[in-house]
Design a protein around this motif. Structure first.
Motif, short mmCIF file in Angstrom:
data_model
loop_
_atom_site.label_atom_id
_atom_site.label_comp_id
_atom_site.label_asym_id
_atom_site.label_seq_id
_atom_site.Cartn_x
_atom_site.Cartn_y
_atom_site.Cartn_z
N ILE A 95 51.80 61.31 -16.97
CA ILE A 95 52.86 61.94 -16.18
C ILE A 95 52.59 63.44 -16.08
O ILE A 95 52.50 64.14 -17.09
N THR A 96 52.45 63.91 -14.84
CA THR A 96 52.20 65.34 -14.63
C THR A 96 53.22 65.98 -13.70
O THR A 96 53.26 67.20 -13.59
N ASP A 97 54.00 65.18 -12.99
CA ASP A 97 55.02 65.70 -12.08
C ASP A 97 56.02 64.59 -11.79
O ASP A 97 55.95 63.50 -12.36
N LYS A 98 56.96 64.89 -10.89
CA LYS A 98 57.99 63.90 -10.56
C LYS A 98 57.39 62.60 -10.02
O LYS A 98 57.77 61.50 -10.46
N ASP A 99 56.44 62.71 -9.11
CA ASP A 99 55.88 61.51 -8.48
C ASP A 99 55.16 60.63 -9.48
O ASP A 99 55.29 59.40 -9.45
N SER A 100 54.36 61.24 -10.36
CA SER A 100 53.64 60.43 -11.35
C SER A 100 54.60 59.82 -12.36
O SER A 100 54.36 58.74 -12.90
N MET A 101 55.72 60.51 -12.62
CA MET A 101 56.74 59.95 -13.50
C MET A 101 57.35 58.70 -12.88
O MET A 101 57.50 57.67 -13.53
N LEU A 102 57.68 58.79 -11.59
CA LEU A 102 58.25 57.65 -10.89
C LEU A 102 57.25 56.50 -10.81
O LEU A 102 57.60 55.33 -10.99
N ASP A 103 55.99 56.83 -10.53
CA ASP A 103 54.96 55.80 -10.46
C ASP A 103 54.80 55.07 -11.79
O ASP A 103 54.67 53.85 -11.84
N PHE A 104 54.81 55.84 -12.87
CA PHE A 104 54.67 55.22 -14.20
C PHE A 104 55.82 54.26 -14.46
O PHE A 104 55.61 53.12 -14.90
N CYS A 105 57.04 54.70 -14.18
CA CYS A 105 58.20 53.85 -14.45
C CYS A 105 58.18 52.59 -13.58
O CYS A 105 58.48 51.50 -14.06
N ARG A 106 57.81 52.74 -12.31
CA ARG A 106 57.78 51.59 -11.40
C ARG A 106 56.72 50.57 -11.82
O ARG A 106 56.92 49.35 -11.69
N GLN A 107 55.60 51.06 -12.31
CA GLN A 107 54.48 50.17 -12.61
C GLN A 107 54.52 49.60 -14.03
O GLN A 107 54.04 48.49 -14.27
N GLU A 108 55.09 50.35 -14.96
CA GLU A 108 55.01 49.96 -16.36
C GLU A 108 56.32 49.42 -16.93
O GLU A 108 56.31 48.57 -17.82
N ILE A 109 57.44 49.91 -16.44
CA ILE A 109 58.73 49.52 -17.03
C ILE A 109 59.35 48.46 -16.14
O ILE A 109 60.19 48.73 -15.29
N LEU A 110 58.92 47.22 -16.36
CA LEU A 110 59.27 46.12 -15.46
C LEU A 110 59.94 44.96 -16.19
O LEU A 110 60.06 43.87 -15.64
N PHE A 176 62.82 66.76 -17.67
CA PHE A 176 63.74 67.86 -17.41
C PHE A 176 63.61 68.95 -18.47
O PHE A 176 63.63 70.16 -18.17
N ALA A 177 63.42 68.54 -19.72
CA ALA A 177 63.32 69.50 -20.81
C ALA A 177 62.17 70.48 -20.62
O ALA A 177 62.29 71.67 -20.90
N CYS A 178 61.04 69.96 -20.09
CA CYS A 178 59.86 70.82 -19.96
C CYS A 178 59.66 71.34 -18.54
O CYS A 178 58.65 71.98 -18.25
N GLY A 179 60.60 71.05 -17.65
CA GLY A 179 60.54 71.63 -16.31
C GLY A 179 59.73 70.85 -15.30
O GLY A 179 59.48 71.36 -14.20
N LEU A 180 59.32 69.61 -15.61
CA LEU A 180 58.59 68.82 -14.61
C LEU A 180 59.50 68.39 -13.47
O LEU A 180 59.05 68.20 -12.34
N ILE A 181 60.79 68.19 -13.77
CA ILE A 181 61.76 67.87 -12.73
C ILE A 181 62.92 68.85 -12.83
O ILE A 181 63.25 69.36 -13.91
N SER A 182 63.51 69.14 -11.69
CA SER A 182 64.62 70.09 -11.63
C SER A 182 65.93 69.42 -12.03
O SER A 182 66.00 68.19 -12.17
N ARG A 183 66.96 70.23 -12.18
CA ARG A 183 68.26 69.69 -12.51
C ARG A 183 68.75 68.73 -11.41
O ARG A 183 69.31 67.66 -11.69
N ARG A 184 68.54 69.09 -10.16
CA ARG A 184 68.96 68.23 -9.05
C ARG A 184 68.19 66.92 -9.06
O ARG A 184 68.77 65.85 -8.82
N GLU A 185 66.89 66.99 -9.33
CA GLU A 185 66.09 65.77 -9.38
C GLU A 185 66.53 64.87 -10.54
O GLU A 185 66.60 63.64 -10.39
N LEU A 186 66.86 65.48 -11.65
CA LEU A 186 67.37 64.70 -12.78
C LEU A 186 68.65 63.96 -12.38
O LEU A 186 68.80 62.77 -12.64
N ASP A 187 69.57 64.68 -11.76
CA ASP A 187 70.84 64.07 -11.36
C ASP A 187 70.62 62.94 -10.37
O ASP A 187 71.22 61.86 -10.48
N ASP A 188 69.76 63.16 -9.39
CA ASP A 188 69.50 62.14 -8.37
C ASP A 188 68.88 60.88 -8.99
O ASP A 188 69.28 59.76 -8.67
#
Length: 376
Positions: A95-110, A176-188
């Motif tokens: 995970i390096t950014d928002k998109d890779s975080m979403l990709d990881f969750c979609r592919q691995e957490i099933l 969110f803690a390390c700034g990879l996603i913003s507060r708005r992205e976290l909420d969404d």
């Protein structure tokens, strides 16, 4: 559902279900009635309670934070801490950014989506034909389904959803803690999981689903029974820690998101009944069914205008007044599958042609009825 009525239901006898049953028994009665309301941020943090017990580089652990550790979203205080957390997310999860975080969750957490497939076979509404699978895939599916069957009486339709929520929200928490996603992205991104969590009536239910999900995750990745049993002991310690802490799940704190209408069912409570529906699935249904919880008493299928994904079906309790029906606020546009969850009795009617109408008779069965005549 009565277990004897299930299809292709052959639970493994591993004993892994017993500690989870004991967990639920030990917290019996700790449910929705004992809930205390909390804010949205606190609930997001609580959903990630197991992640908060793990040591994540750059994020303070339970012993390094204050009394509100489990109800507060952490923020890395220094750039060095942020970099350590980011390096950890990249090394372990890619995970390096928002998109890779979403990709990881979609592919691995099933885990939960696979459980719902199993449930569909058990309950006689299979989402696909087993003959669609290659031999190896069919064998693996059957093995995974039978392993999961041992947990069916414990978790029901809640399945492994808590594990998916815990893992995904845990990643959101760290991102969110390390700034990879913003507060708005976290909420969404968290909004989906907050809604999904409403299927649980208590934190013990959430804990049981989480532990069962972890057992399935490990099993699916090749872990054998002795190691599964050892791993379960660890996960049971984690959830017991949270359930016994009045600053964590033991507080009973819960957040219910506001809704436009107080429907009886939340989205995660809906089962997939229309597994092979072909064509537009939109329909109209009155609040007497989706809010008051009444059965469908009258319905008809009209020819849609073709501009919307409309099946043409209209569903009523049967005694709504003309003024009630004329008020659009009393009617909801939804999918046919949603109405099937409120009243599965309509399933045999849905293939009827346009121009069909049905009313429920005194014996509770649907009978053909006169099609409504427009007066406008």
């Amino acid at each position: 559902m009565d277990i004897s009525a299930l299809h292709d239901f052959h639970p493994y006898d591993t004993g892994l279900e017993l500690p989870v049953k004991d967990l639920l028994a030990s917290y019996q009665g700790q449910g929705a009635a004992e809930r205390g309301m909390c804010g949205r941020d606190a609930f997001i943090a609580l959903l990630a309670g197991v992640a908060a017990l793990r040591r994540t580089p750059g994020i303070p652990g339970p012993g390094e934070a204050g009394e509100e550790y489990f109800t507060t979203l952490p923020i890395c205080a220094e750039e060095e801490s942020r970099e350590a957390c980011r390096a950890h997310l990249e090394k372990i999860f890619g995970i390096t950014d928002k998109d890779s975080m979403l990709d990881f969750c979609r592919q691995e957490i099933l885990c939960h989506s696979q459980y719902l497939d199993f449930e569909g076979f058990w309950e006689g509404r299979p989402p696909f034909s087993m003959y669609q699978l290659q031999d190896g895939a069919r064998e693996f599916f059957t093995v995974a389904r039978d392993f999961s069957a041992q947990f069916y009486e414990i978790v029901g339709h809640r399945g492994y959803l808590a594990w998916d929520i815990s893992e995904c929200v845990g990643h959101l928490r760290a991102g969110f803690a390390c700034g990879l996603i913003s507060r708005r992205e976290l909420d969404d991104l968290a909004e989906h999981w907050i809604t999904q969590a409403q299927i649980f009536g208590s934190w013990p239910e959430y804990a049981a689903s989480l532990v069962c999900g972890q057992m399935y995750w490990d099993f699916r990745h090749g872990t054998k029974l002795p190691q599964l049993q050892e791993g379960q002991k660890l996960w049971m310690r984690l959830v017991h820690t949270l359930l016994e802490d009045n600053r964590a799940w033991g507080s009973g704190l819960w957040y219910v998101p506001p809704r436009r209408k107080e429907f009886l069912l939340w989205p995660p409570q809906l089962k997939k009944y229309l597994t092979h529906w072909d064509g537009p699935a939109g329909c109209f249904v009155t609040d007497e069914i989706t809010i008051a919880g009444r059965k469908v008493g009258w319905c008809y299928r009209e020819q849609p205008d073709g501009e919307l994904p409309d099946s043409g079906w209209r569903f009523f309790a049967g005694d709504e007044s003309e003024s009630y029906i004329d008020d659009p606020s009393h009617t909801e546009v939804c999918e046919l599958n949603t109405v099937c969850n409120y009243d599965p009795d309509i399933l045999p009617l849905l293939d009827a042609p346009y121009g069909s109408a049905f009313a429920r008779g005194e014996d509770g069965q649907f009978e053909p009825a006169g099609f409504p005549v427009r007066t406008d």
